[in-house]
Design an enzyme around this catalytic site. Structure first.
Site, mmCIF file in Angstrom:
data_model
loop_
_atom_site.group_PDB
_atom_site.id
_atom_site.type_symbol
_atom_site.label_atom_id
_atom_site.label_comp_id
_atom_site.label_asym_id
_atom_site.label_seq_id
_atom_site.Cartn_x
_atom_site.Cartn_y
_atom_site.Cartn_z
ATOM 1 N N ARG A 210 -29.219 -20.517 -12.132
ATOM 2 C CA ARG A 210 -28.977 -20.492 -13.583
ATOM 3 C C ARG A 210 -30.132 -19.778 -14.292
ATOM 4 N NH1 ARG A 210 -30.334 -24.891 -15.862
ATOM 5 N NH2 ARG A 210 -29.027 -26.286 -14.654
ATOM 6 N N ASP B 109 -24.973 -3.713 -31.365
ATOM 7 C CA ASP B 109 -24.013 -3.771 -30.266
ATOM 8 C C ASP B 109 -23.684 -2.327 -29.886
ATOM 9 O OD1 ASP B 109 -21.730 -3.861 -28.672
ATOM 10 O OD2 ASP B 109 -20.963 -5.678 -29.622
ATOM 11 N N LYS C 189 -17.447 -3.234 -20.184
ATOM 12 C CA LYS C 189 -16.887 -1.929 -20.582
ATOM 13 C C LYS C 189 -17.536 -0.783 -19.796
ATOM 14 C CE LYS C 189 -15.161 -4.799 -23.537
ATOM 15 N NZ LYS C 189 -14.099 -5.654 -23.062
HETATM 16 O O1 P1T Z 1 -15.415 -9.348 -23.605
HETATM 17 P P1 P1T Z 1 -16.910 -9.534 -23.598
HETATM 18 O O2 P1T Z 1 -17.565 -8.999 -22.387
HETATM 19 O O3 P1T Z 1 -17.335 -10.933 -23.936
HETATM 20 O O4 P1T Z 1 -17.468 -8.576 -24.764
HETATM 21 C C1 P1T Z 1 -17.226 -8.805 -26.105
HETATM 22 C C2 P1T Z 1 -17.376 -7.510 -26.881
HETATM 23 C C3 P1T Z 1 -18.557 -7.297 -27.568
HETATM 24 N N1 P1T Z 1 -18.750 -6.162 -28.260
HETATM 25 C C4 P1T Z 1 -17.819 -5.194 -28.317
HETATM 26 C C5 P1T Z 1 -18.067 -3.959 -29.107
HETATM 27 C C6 P1T Z 1 -16.611 -5.352 -27.630
HETATM 28 O O5 P1T Z 1 -15.710 -4.360 -27.685
HETATM 29 C C7 P1T Z 1 -16.370 -6.550 -26.898
HETATM 30 C C8 P1T Z 1 -15.096 -6.796 -26.187
HETATM 31 N N2 P1T Z 1 -14.021 -5.969 -26.567
HETATM 32 C C9 P1T Z 1 -12.751 -5.992 -26.082
HETATM 33 C C10 P1T Z 1 -12.338 -6.866 -25.152
HETATM 34 C C11 P1T Z 1 -11.835 -5.007 -26.650
HETATM 35 O O6 P1T Z 1 -10.765 -4.737 -26.088
HETATM 36 O O7 P1T Z 1 -12.170 -4.442 -27.701
#
Ligand code: P1T
Length: 385
Positions: free
Chosen positions: A51, A175, A200
Site C-alpha cells: 500500500r 489535469d 488514457k
Molecule cells: O477514469 P480515471 O482514470 O479515474 O480518470 C478520470 C479522468 C480525469 N481527467 C480527465 C481529463 C479524464 O478524461 C478522466 C477520465 N475520462 C474519461 C473516462 C472519459 O471518457 O472522458
C-alpha cells in the site's frame, strides 16, 4: 547518462526500465507481493507493505516524474483517486476555483463528494480578466485547470494563471490527461502539480485504469505520501507494470494520434453534415494561439457538432465501426462517444447546455490506425444521416 540529459524518447524507455540487477532480465519484474520480509523489526530494504511502496510502482513513478520534469510522482489506482488525494490534502473549508468544463467524473467528485469538505466554484478559466478578479477577491487555496478541457477542448493559459495563483499563494493544479507529458509540461509553465489519468494516453492500450500526479515540492510529497498510505488508493504492481510497458511508445503514439487527428479535423471542417469542429490545431479554434504557445502538439482529441439532433447523433454513432462507441480515450484504437449521454451525464443538464454539451456534440479519440480507413468509416456514418 544522467536522466536530465535524456530526450523524451529515451526517458520513456530507459528511466525505470533498467534491467533487473539480480538476474539481468531486460524487462523489470512484476513485484506481485503485498509485504516484505524484515531482518529485525523496522529493518528492511525500504519496502514494508505494498500500500505504501512497491518496486514495480517505484519504477513507474521514476519514469513519469522524469517525463514531467518533476522531482516527485505518485501513481494511483485511477485518475480520480489522484484527484481525491489532492483534495484530501487541503485544509477543510478551502476555497477551490475549478475550470467550468472538466471531465464529468471530476465534476461529480468535486461537486457531490468534496463539496462537503471544501467550497468549490466553477469558473471559465479562459477569461483571464474575470479570473484574475475572482482569484484576487476569493483567494483560493487551489486552482484546478483541465487544459485542453474534456469535452469542449477549451485551452487555458497555464503560465498566466499560475502567476495569478502565486500572488495569493494558491496551488495551481493542471489535469494534463489530454496532452500527455509528450505535448505539454505544466510544471515548466509554473504550475505546482500535474495530474494524469494514466488510463488514457500514458498507458495507451485501454487495458489499465490508473492515475498519476507529479510535482517538485518536498512538503507536498510528505503530505501526499501520508494520505496515499493512510487512505490506500495505490496502484497494483501488475497495473503499474502494464503502464511501464505502455508508456515506452508514448512519443511514437502521440505523433501518430496527432497526425491522424489533424487530417480528420480538416476533413470534418469541410464536411457538409458537420456544423462546427473543435480541435486545438485548427486556426478556427478560439485559443489556437495559446495552444501553439504552451503545447508542442495538438493531440488526438476532436469534438464536433453534427448538423441535426439526438436522432442524427444516434444514427451516426451506431453506423461507424472502426471508431468504437465507448467511454474513455487515448488508446491506440479510435473511440467515439456522445458526451451528453455518456462521459458527462453526471453534469446537470442546465450546466451542460451552458457549456455547449448539446445532443449533436460528438467526441472522437483518434487512434493510430490507417487514416484512409478512419475517414472511410466516418463517411459511412455520415452517409446514414
Ligand atoms: O477514469 P480515471 O482514470 O479515474 O480518470 C478520470 C479522468 C480525469 N481527467 C480527465 C481529463 C479524464 O478524461 C478522466 C477520465 N475520462 C474519461 C473516462 C472519459 O471518457 O472522458
Amino acid at each position: 547518462m544522467n536522466t536530465k540529459d535524456m530526450k523524451f524518447e529515451t526517458k520513456v524507455i530507459h528511466v525505470g526500465g533498467e534491467p533487473d540487477p539480480v538476474t539481468g532480465a531486460i524487462m523489470p519484474p512484476i513485484y506481485q507481493t503485498s509485504t516484505y520480509v524484515q531482518s529485525s523489526p523496522g529493518e528492511h530494504k525500504g519496502y514494508e507493505y505494498t500500500r505504501s511502496h512497491n518496486p514495480t510502482r517505484t519504477r513507474l513513478e521514476e519514469c513519469l516524474a522524469s517525463l514531467e520534469n518533476a522531482k516527485h510522482c505518485f501513481v494511483t489506482a485511477s485518475g480520480l483517486s489522484a484527484s481525491m488525494l489532492i483534495m484530501q490534502m487541503l485544509p477543510h473549508g478551502s476555497k477551490v476555483l475549478c475550470g467550468d468544463d472538466v471531465y464529468g467524473g471530476t465534476y461529480r467528485l468535486f461537486s457531490k463528494v468534496f463539496n462537503q469538505m471544501h467550497d468549490f466554484e466553477f469558473v471559465d478559466t479562459t477569461d483571464l480578466v474575470a479570473l484574475e478578479k475572482k482569484i484576487t477577491e476569493s483567494k483560493p487555496a487551489l486552482i484546478w485547470l483541465e487544459t485542453p478541457t474534456n469535452p469542449m477542448l477549451k485551452i487555458s493559459d497555464i503560465s498566466a494563471i499560475a502567476a495569478m495563483g502565486k500572488k495569493v499563494k494558491a496551488l495551481t493544479v493542471v489535469d494534463n490527461t489530454f496532452m500527455s507529458p509528450y505535448f505539454q509540461n505544466p510544471l515548466n509553465l509554473g504550475a505546482d502539480m500535474v495530474v494524469h489519468s494514466m488510463t488514457k494516453f500514458i498507458n495507451g492500450h485501454s487495458d489499465v485504469v490508473g492515475g498519476a500526479m507529479m510535482f517538485n515540492s518536498d512538503e507536498l510529497k510528505e503530505k501526499i505520501f501520508f494520505l496515499q498510505n493512510a487512505i490506500g488508493p495505490s496502484q497494483s504492481p501488475f497495473d503499474s507494470w502494464l503502464v511501464l510497458r505502455g508508456v515506452k511508445t508514448l512519443a511514437l503514439r502521440m505523433k501518430a494520434h496527432q497526425a491522424n487527428a489533424m487530417k480528420i479535423a480538416q476533413f470534418l471542417e469541410k464536411h457538409p453534415k458537420v456544423d462546427k469542429v473543435i480541435y486545438p490545431g485548427l486556426e478556427s479554434h478560439p485559443q489556437h494561439a495559446i495552444a501553439k504557445k504552451q503545447m508542442s502538439g495538438f493531440g488526438g482529441m476532436i469534438t464536433f457538432f453534427l448538423k441535426g439532433g439526438i436522432n442524427e447523433s444516434r444514427k451516426f454513432l451506431e453506423s461507424v465501426h472502426l471508431f468504437a462507441l465507448a467511454e474513455s480515450l487515448g488508446g491506440v484504437e479510435s473511440l467515439i462517444e456522445h458526451p451528453a449521454i455518456m462521459t458527462h451525464a453526471s453534469i446537470p443538464a442546465d450546466v451542460r447546455q451552458k457549456l455547449g454539451i448539446h445532443d449533436n456534440l460528438i467526441r472522437l479519440s483518434v487512434g493510430v490506425e490507417d487514416i484512409d480507413d478512419l475517414i472511410k468509416d466516418l463517411e459511412i456514418g455520415f452517409s446514414k444521416i
